[in-house]
Design an enzyme around this catalytic site. Structure first.
Site, PDB file in Angstrom:
ATOM      1  N   ASP A  25       0.771  -1.213   0.110  1.00 23.02           N
ATOM      2  CA  ASP A  25      -0.098   0.014   0.108  1.00 23.02           C
ATOM      3  C   ASP A  25       0.922   1.177  -0.120  1.00 23.02           C
ATOM      4  OD1 ASP A  25      -1.471   2.103   0.371  1.00 23.02           O
ATOM      5  OD2 ASP A  25      -2.534   1.263   2.555  1.00 23.02           O
ATOM      6  N   LYS A  87       3.051  11.222  -3.318  1.00 20.82           N
ATOM      7  CA  LYS A  87       2.057  10.581  -4.093  1.00 20.82           C
ATOM      8  C   LYS A  87       1.174  11.411  -5.044  1.00 20.82           C
ATOM      9  CE  LYS A  87      -1.455   6.940  -3.654  1.00 20.82           C
ATOM     10  NZ  LYS A  87      -2.051   6.086  -2.476  1.00 20.82           N
ATOM     11  N   GLU A 184      -7.165   0.517  -4.977  1.00 21.04           N
ATOM     12  CA  GLU A 184      -7.241   0.584  -3.373  1.00 21.04           C
ATOM     13  C   GLU A 184      -8.503  -0.010  -2.648  1.00 21.04           C
ATOM     14  OE1 GLU A 184      -5.832   4.563  -2.531  1.00 21.04           O
ATOM     15  OE2 GLU A 184      -3.868   4.273  -3.012  1.00 21.04           O
ATOM     16  N   ASP A 206     -13.052   5.538   2.619  1.00 22.74           N
ATOM     17  CA  ASP A 206     -11.696   5.737   2.961  1.00 22.74           C
ATOM     18  C   ASP A 206     -11.272   7.117   3.295  1.00 22.74           C
ATOM     19  OD1 ASP A 206      -8.894   5.958   3.008  1.00 22.74           O
ATOM     20  OD2 ASP A 206      -8.363   4.900   1.236  1.00 22.74           O
TER      21      ASP A 206
END
Lengths: 625, 107
Positions: A25, A87, A184, A206
């Site tokens: 992850d 990211k 994800e 999330d």
């Protein structure tokens, strides 16, 4: 003595050939690595027993890089060289980063992707991410006692081609073989075993440290399809800390604070928030540099009240995602909670209330994505029996081939799970045709002109035969990486040609969506266009056939009959190229009817020809033999 | 003839089987290959064959095929941690020599 893990029946690895695979992850704030050991997905820890690796990289003047907690600790003293949340820069240009001026980095605009100037040189986000992945790879190899065969790396569902490619490049740079990139939310659903659950729609909520994502997935036949995604890239647990921090300032009537005091209180705020996950109230005590002290009690009720608007802010995108998917909260079969911030009881309650059901939360929300990725990696590395094979990818658009008249014959329909192989037989259109050209296209429309061209190739060496006699088998095969190979094979001679293409290359999600919407909007037009083309093709075929018959057996007709057929052919020829489908159809049928007697006469003649010169007895013998 | 699991190994096996959702026991075996001749195999068991030997050790059904049995008799299976790695460890009185990494052995 080496340590062994329990394998599935019949799947023990030969010594020194363990198929070690991990799930990673690669998060904005934190990254994790997990693997399946003896059938159980577990997160791998570092020497100090910590599962999380902060996604922070600090470059040093000697060219080396510190990663994780060590780098995070230096964030405030060396902000220019300490890269956090890399990211956000993956596969992005400077223009794509809205708050670039507010960041402490020296951005360098490079074609394709932004770069960062550090004390160790100019670094691309790919290189920075590779530093994080390298640490995780080393952790995994130490923990598992061997080299990895590969890794599944998770990416947000909304990542486009460039961002996905950048993630893959980073992995390669870190010496990892990417088995697959996995969305994800899909990984989270896999961790909960939903891929084995009943078919239906699932929501993945999330809420991380700094970002919020909601994904609506549909599971059918073991495959997750992302129906809609939404979110807020500037909403997360940090905002809840900030809210508590402000509440402390108000309650304690504090003057504006220095940076050190602010940091102290912010830490206290976060601790109080975390404490309230398990307890009804939290005590906040702090001695400040400015000489003042704080002593407050934050109850669960007050916390819920002061953060209410933040929780509501997550429900707006949730509502929107559901609307985009054309669904209501009642259609959702299960809700998966991801991200540390979903531990907050008030978030749990609000999400439960919204969907009218208890969310799934018995796995650690910080680890659930990595755990799911590890399960997928384990399957892809070949450590599970075939009947458990997980199929998680589908092809986004149909794949087909151009047929006469610029029409598309779909060979593999969209949303087919990969790997997949389908074959169909085609034949020649003209007498004596010795080659066929193939045009491979992608899309949902009926006409080639409106689909995407993928490849063109030719099959030669077909023996001359009458039209329709050759048998050419065209096989479409898409492997697990989405690579398409098309093979055409003529059956009598075995002549064969193959071409390989990558169908997803260069298509962004928006383009795929656009192509799909267009196909729905144009469904009626497309059908009409298909009918027209089919009639046109049929008209030309019939004209060719009648002409060939006239050339051969024209003598069977008297002048009047000949004139009548010429007249009908003329009429069909006049409309064949035009756009009037019913007129073509009518002229076609007229010519068909008008030549029936001619066809019958030709048949009689060929029978006579076959029989002439033979005695009856010979024929009977012929039948016997 | 016997094969034993330490308490620690047995409790790990039980939790792995529970987590897996199916399985009736743990299969220990020996197969030829590797740098020193023979190698251990360790697998979940969904079906017990007629000629398998079975033992109960600390509540776990241990299954061994007839060919492997003589080479495994007396083996103790433990679950250990070595640094960051953790897993099952065979202590086999029949093994005479093993390769450097211990994955394969000779009787």
């Amino acid at each position: 003595m080496a340590l062994l893990q329990i394998a599935e029946p019949g799947l023990s690895a030969a010594p020194h050939q363990h198929r070690l695979a991990v799930g990673i992850d690669l998060g904005t704030t934190n990254s994790l690595v997990a693997t399946v050991r003896s059938g159980m997905s577990t997160v791998l820890h570092d020497e100090d027993g910590r599962a999380l690796l902060p996604s922070v990289v600090r470059y040093l003047p000697d060219g080396f890089a510190e990663v994780g907690y060590a780098a995070q600790a230096k964030q405030s003293v060396d902000p220019h060289n300490t890269i956090v949340s890399v990211k956000r820069f993956m596969g992005r240009g400077v223009k794509d980063i809205p708050d670039a001026e507010r960041m402490p980095y020296h951005f360098v605009d490079a074609p394709g992707m932004v770069q960062l100037k550090t004390v160790a040189g100019v670094k691309s986000p790919v290189e920075v991410s590779a530093e994080i992945l390298k640490v995780l790879r080393e952790r995994a190899e130490h923990s598992l006692g061997g080299e990895l065969v590969g890794a599944v790396i998770t990416v947000p569902a909304y990542f486009d081609d460039a961002q996905r490619q950048a993630t893959k490049d980073a992995a390669r740079l870190a010496g990892l073989n990417v088995l697959r990139l996995l969305n994800e939310p899909t990984a989270a659903a896999v961790a909960y075993g939903l891929d084995n659950a009943a078919e239906g729609v699932y929501a993945v909520y999330d809420l991380g440290g700094g970002t919020f994502d909601i994904s609506i997935l549909r599971l059918s036949k073991g495959v997750f399809e992302v129906l809609a995604t939404n979110g807020d890239s500037a909403l997360g647990g940090d905002d809840f800390d900030q809210r508590v921090f402000c509440w402390i300032l108000e309650q304690a009537k504090l003057p504006p604070l220095g940076p050190h005091d602010s940091r102290t209180l912010l830490t206290k705020a976060r601790e109080a928030k975390e404490w309230l996950t398990e307890q009804p109230e939290a005590t906040i005590t702090a001695m400040l540099d400015c000489g003042m002290s704080v002593e407050l009690t934050l109850t669960s009720e007050t916390f819920t009240e002061i953060t209410q608007h933040l929780v509501s802010k997550t429900l707006q995108p949730t509502r929107k995602a559901l609307r985009d998917a054309g669904l209501g909260p009642e259609d959702v079969k299960g809700v998966v909670m991801v991200g540390g911030s979903t531990r907050m009881p008030n978030v749990q309650k609000a999400v439960g209330g919204f969907f009218g059901q208890e969310p799934l939360n018995n796995l650690d929300p910080d680890k659930v994505v990595a755990l799911g990725a590890a399960i997928q990696a384990n399957v892809l590395a070949g450590n599970r029996a075939d009947d458990d094979w997980l199929l998680l990818d589908v092809i986004p658009l149909s794949l087909g081939i151009e047929t006469m008249g610029g029409l598309v014959e779909k060979i593999i329909p969209r949303n087919s799970t990969i790997p997949v192989a389908r074959a169909q037989e085609f034949t020649t259109f003209k007498d004596g045709q010795t080659a066929m050209s193939f045009h491979v296209v992608q899309g949902e429309r009926e006409l080639v002109a409106e689909c995407r061209s993928l490849a063109k190739f030719e099959l030669r060496g077909i023996p001359p035969m009458v039209a329709g006699a050759a048998r050419v088998r065209v096989t479409f095969q898409v492997d697990a990486d989405g690579l398409l190979s098309v093979t055409a094979r003529e059956k009598s001679t075995g002549a064969e040609t193959t071409v390989t293409v990558k169908p997803s290359y260069g298509l962004s999600d928006e383009e795929i969506t656009r192509m799909l919407t267009e196909s729905r909007e144009h469904a009626v037009d497309d059908m009409a266009a298909r009918m027209l083309r089919e009639n046109q093709v049929e008209a030309n075929r019939l004209l060719d056939a009648v002409q060939a018959a006239l050339d051969e057996d024209g003598a069977l007709l008297d002048d009047k009959e000949r004139a009548a057929i010429d007249e009908l052919m003329g009429r069909l020829r006049a409309v064949a190229g035009g756009g009037d489908s019913p007129a073509i159809k009518q002229a076609l049928e007229a010519l068909n009817r008008g030549t029936e007697f001619f066809a019958a006469r030709r048949m009689d003649q060929s029978v006579r020809r076959a029989l002439s010169g033979h005695k009856l007895s010979e024929l009977e013998m012929g039948e016997e033999s | 003839m016997s094969i034993t699991l330490t308490e620690k190994a047995a409790s790990r096996v039980k939790s792995f089987i529970e987590k897996r959702g199916k399985g009736v026991g743990l299969r220990l075996g020996v197969r030829t290959s590797g740098c020193s001749g023979l190698a251990y195999t360790l697998e979940f068991v969904d079906e017990i064959a007629d000629d398998d030997s079975t033992f109960d050790s600390n509540g776990v059904t241990v299954v061994v095929d007839p060919k492997s049995m003589p080479m495994l008799d007396g083996t103790v299976l433990d679950y250990v941690r070595e640094g960051l790695n953790e897993g099952f460890k065979f202590t086999n009185p029949n093994a005479k020599e093993s390769c450097g990494c211990g994955e394969s052995f000779k009787v």
